[in-house]
Design an enzyme around this catalytic site. Structure first.
Site, PDB file in Angstrom:
ATOM      1  N   GLY A  32       0.836  -1.205   0.000  1.00 44.27           N
ATOM      2  CA  GLY A  32       0.000   0.000   0.000  1.00 44.27           C
ATOM      3  C   GLY A  32       0.860   1.240   0.000  1.00 44.27           C
ATOM      4  O   GLY A  32       2.089   1.153  -0.013  1.00 44.27           O
ATOM      5  N   GLU A  82      -0.882   0.282  -6.619  1.00 47.07           N
ATOM      6  CA  GLU A  82       0.004  -0.302  -5.614  1.00 47.07           C
ATOM      7  C   GLU A  82       0.185  -1.801  -5.847  1.00 47.07           C
ATOM      8  O   GLU A  82       1.285  -2.337  -5.720  1.00 47.07           O
ATOM      9  CB  GLU A  82      -0.567  -0.067  -4.211  1.00 47.07           C
ATOM     10  CG  GLU A  82      -0.562   1.384  -3.750  1.00 47.07           C
ATOM     11  CD  GLU A  82       0.844   1.883  -3.404  1.00 47.07           C
ATOM     12  OE1 GLU A  82       1.765   1.047  -3.298  1.00 47.07           O
ATOM     13  OE2 GLU A  82       1.011   3.109  -3.274  1.00 47.07           O
ATOM     14  N   GLU A 105       3.738  -3.788  -6.821  1.00 48.87           N
ATOM     15  CA  GLU A 105       4.335  -4.830  -5.981  1.00 48.87           C
ATOM     16  C   GLU A 105       4.451  -6.165  -6.708  1.00 48.87           C
ATOM     17  O   GLU A 105       5.367  -6.942  -6.454  1.00 48.87           O
ATOM     18  CB  GLU A 105       3.523  -5.020  -4.699  1.00 48.87           C
ATOM     19  CG  GLU A 105       3.456  -3.795  -3.815  1.00 48.87           C
ATOM     20  CD  GLU A 105       4.816  -3.357  -3.304  1.00 48.87           C
ATOM     21  OE1 GLU A 105       5.784  -4.141  -3.421  1.00 48.87           O
ATOM     22  OE2 GLU A 105       4.936  -2.226  -2.805  1.00 48.87           O
ATOM     23  N   PRO A 131      -6.933   6.751  15.640  1.00 55.78           N
ATOM     24  CA  PRO A 131      -5.972   7.856  15.706  1.00 55.78           C
ATOM     25  C   PRO A 131      -4.528   7.411  15.914  1.00 55.78           C
ATOM     26  O   PRO A 131      -3.597   8.078  15.459  1.00 55.78           O
ATOM     27  CB  PRO A 131      -6.472   8.678  16.911  1.00 55.78           C
ATOM     28  CG  PRO A 131      -7.903   8.318  17.060  1.00 55.78           C
ATOM     29  CD  PRO A 131      -8.025   6.908  16.609  1.00 55.78           C
ATOM     30  N   ASP A 132      -4.324   6.290  16.585  1.00 52.01           N
ATOM     31  CA  ASP A 132      -2.948   5.895  16.907  1.00 52.01           C
ATOM     32  C   ASP A 132      -2.497   4.660  16.132  1.00 52.01           C
ATOM     33  O   ASP A 132      -1.580   3.973  16.564  1.00 52.01           O
ATOM     34  CB  ASP A 132      -2.836   5.625  18.412  1.00 52.01           C
ATOM     35  CG  ASP A 132      -3.893   4.629  18.865  1.00 52.01           C
ATOM     36  OD1 ASP A 132      -4.720   4.222  18.023  1.00 52.01           O
ATOM     37  OD2 ASP A 132      -3.893   4.254  20.053  1.00 52.01           O
ATOM     38  N   GLU A 170      11.552  -6.880   1.190  1.00 55.10           N
ATOM     39  CA  GLU A 170      11.205  -8.204   0.710  1.00 55.10           C
ATOM     40  C   GLU A 170       9.710  -8.217   0.417  1.00 55.10           C
ATOM     41  O   GLU A 170       8.947  -7.502   1.060  1.00 55.10           O
ATOM     42  CB  GLU A 170      11.519  -9.230   1.795  1.00 55.10           C
ATOM     43  CG  GLU A 170      11.566 -10.663   1.352  1.00 55.10           C
ATOM     44  CD  GLU A 170      11.896 -11.573   2.536  1.00 55.10           C
ATOM     45  OE1 GLU A 170      11.678 -12.777   2.391  1.00 55.10           O
ATOM     46  OE2 GLU A 170      12.332 -11.069   3.583  1.00 55.10           O
TER      47      GLU A 170
END
Lengths: 250, 250
Positions: free
Chosen positions: A54, A70, A74, A96-97, A127
């Site tokens: 991402g 994305e 990849e 929020p965290d 990797e």
DNA sequence: GGAATAGTGTCTGTGAGACAGTATAGT
DNA sequence: ACTATACTGTCTCACAGACACTATTCC
């Protein structure tokens, strides 16, 4: 509403910046096992941990396009093979965290892909590879990606009930046995071969015959199987429900 | 990956700011019709158009909390009544040009509420109210909210099939007829009263009897109906499928 | 009494699942 | 020959939907 809230309603810069990323839970089936595309992080936070592919959404692309980009970066896939991959929005994660650096809201996507080559690690990842989902328990995943993956797997199991998306794990032409293998792998339980066969053929638009058969029978014997393509149905009716759902109801 | 992309991978400020908002598709049933909470915008863009209630996510709240806060602000409800409202994430909308001012990614939520009083317009809105969803066609809605509402309505119809959330449109105690009314209103078609009755009582955990009945029979006659509460099931099994889904399958 | 509603009984068709059986291929 | 697989037949049970019917209450 106080002065700060009033201003905030008109001027978003009154709030600290929020970053928006797209993450992809990309699933495929390799050697009869469900695999997930993961990146090993090359820098903090969570350096060395596995994470979903991402990144930041770009100014001119919409969310689905960003997720598809994305995924293409990849896996290194070209447009033709990317086109066969199913991609849908899974949900947004914005505690929020969840990222220690700043407020990051991630719009997670879910992808179903046919068996693909091993990814080439992009420059920002140490990797990258397809990992069996059974190998995830116990492993330390970055951010809240363990929960995102759980949600993605449950969505995948559920989608196979009501949609013909199981075909997206297979080559354009497939046998009923291969299709049954997808269901057994994603649902994690064996299905009755005979009943599955009849059921698949009886659902309108699920599959359509090609008129051809496999070149050889099974590796351990058996007749040649007829080949099918995905039909034009977008929903399965009646649905193929998972057996034994009692546990999840309450 | 060029220099700009490399930097962007580490420094989100290398990209233009993205704003994150939460919007709420809040549904309720009034006088037998499905209603939707809408705000008439008091300032540009889309001044005078109807829009979903919503606003910027605050730094310390998660997405669901933000949606619940916006809904509480617009409806003026206290904690006790808010607690009876079902709220779930609907999906994210992030097309680059959906807001002419700047890049705004909105995480839409879906709410089911029992019949509520008319909202008091907040200071940042010219007007707020419950509008019948049938009154939406033809009306100019702000941003991409018409699509968000469409997605919300389809999600609501679908959720009633597999979950007991229809009870969230009703008071804590309700009759089977009232429950049937919810289904008929959301699905937009009449259901067979007798079969619905038996079906609801046969699904484990959907409803549980209170042992009491209504004080009076129906306004136009009929016996007093037994009262029920929501049961402990989170999923309905077997599901209550909508009749005549053939159109949506292909 | 007439009408509307709550709730139950019954029948039929469909479909899921269990089980068995036949045909075809590989070793 | 033996075995695994593809595919079909058949039976049973569960359930959805149609229809009918009774009981209760309001007007």
């Amino acid at each position: 509403m106080n002065e700060q809230e009033f201003l905030a309603g008109y001027d978003p810069t009154a709030y600290p910046a929020v970053a928006v990323t797209v993450d992809v839970v990309a699933l495929t089936i390799r050697e009869g096992a469900l695999h997930l595309l993961l990146i090993r992080r090359g820098q903090p936070p969570y350096q060395g941990h596995w994470a979903l592919p991402g990144g930041f959404v770009r100014p001119t692309e919409d969310l689905a396009t960003g997720a598809r980009r994305e995924l293409a970066e990849e896996t290194g896939l070209g447009d033709d093979r990317m086109r066969r991959i199913h991609l849908e929005q899974l949900g947004s994660y914005g505690d929020p965290d969840r990222d220690p650096r700043m407020r990051v809201v991630s719009i997670a996507h879910l992808a179903f892909a046919p068996d693909l080559p091993d990814p080439v690690a992009a420059t920002d990842a140490a990797e990258a590879g397809w990992l069996p989902v059974t190998a995830l328990s116990g492993r330390q995943l970055a951010f809240d990606h363990a929960r995102v993956i759980d949600d993605g797997l449950e969505r995948a199991r559920s989608k196979l009930e009501y949609t013909p998306l199981a075909t997206r794990f297979l080559a354009p032409e497939f046998t009923v046995s291969e299709l049954r293998g997808v269901y057994e792998t994603v649902w994690g339980q064996p299905l009755h071969a005979g009943n599955f066969h009849r059921k698949v053929l009886s659902v309108p638009g699920f599959v359509e015959g090609t008129g051809t058969s496999t070149e050889r029978g099974g590796a351990r014997g058996g007749p040649r199987a007829k080949l099918y393509r995905a039909g034009d149905a977008r929903l399965l009716h009646p649905a193929l429900l998972r057996p034994d759902r009692e546990e999840t109801i309450r």
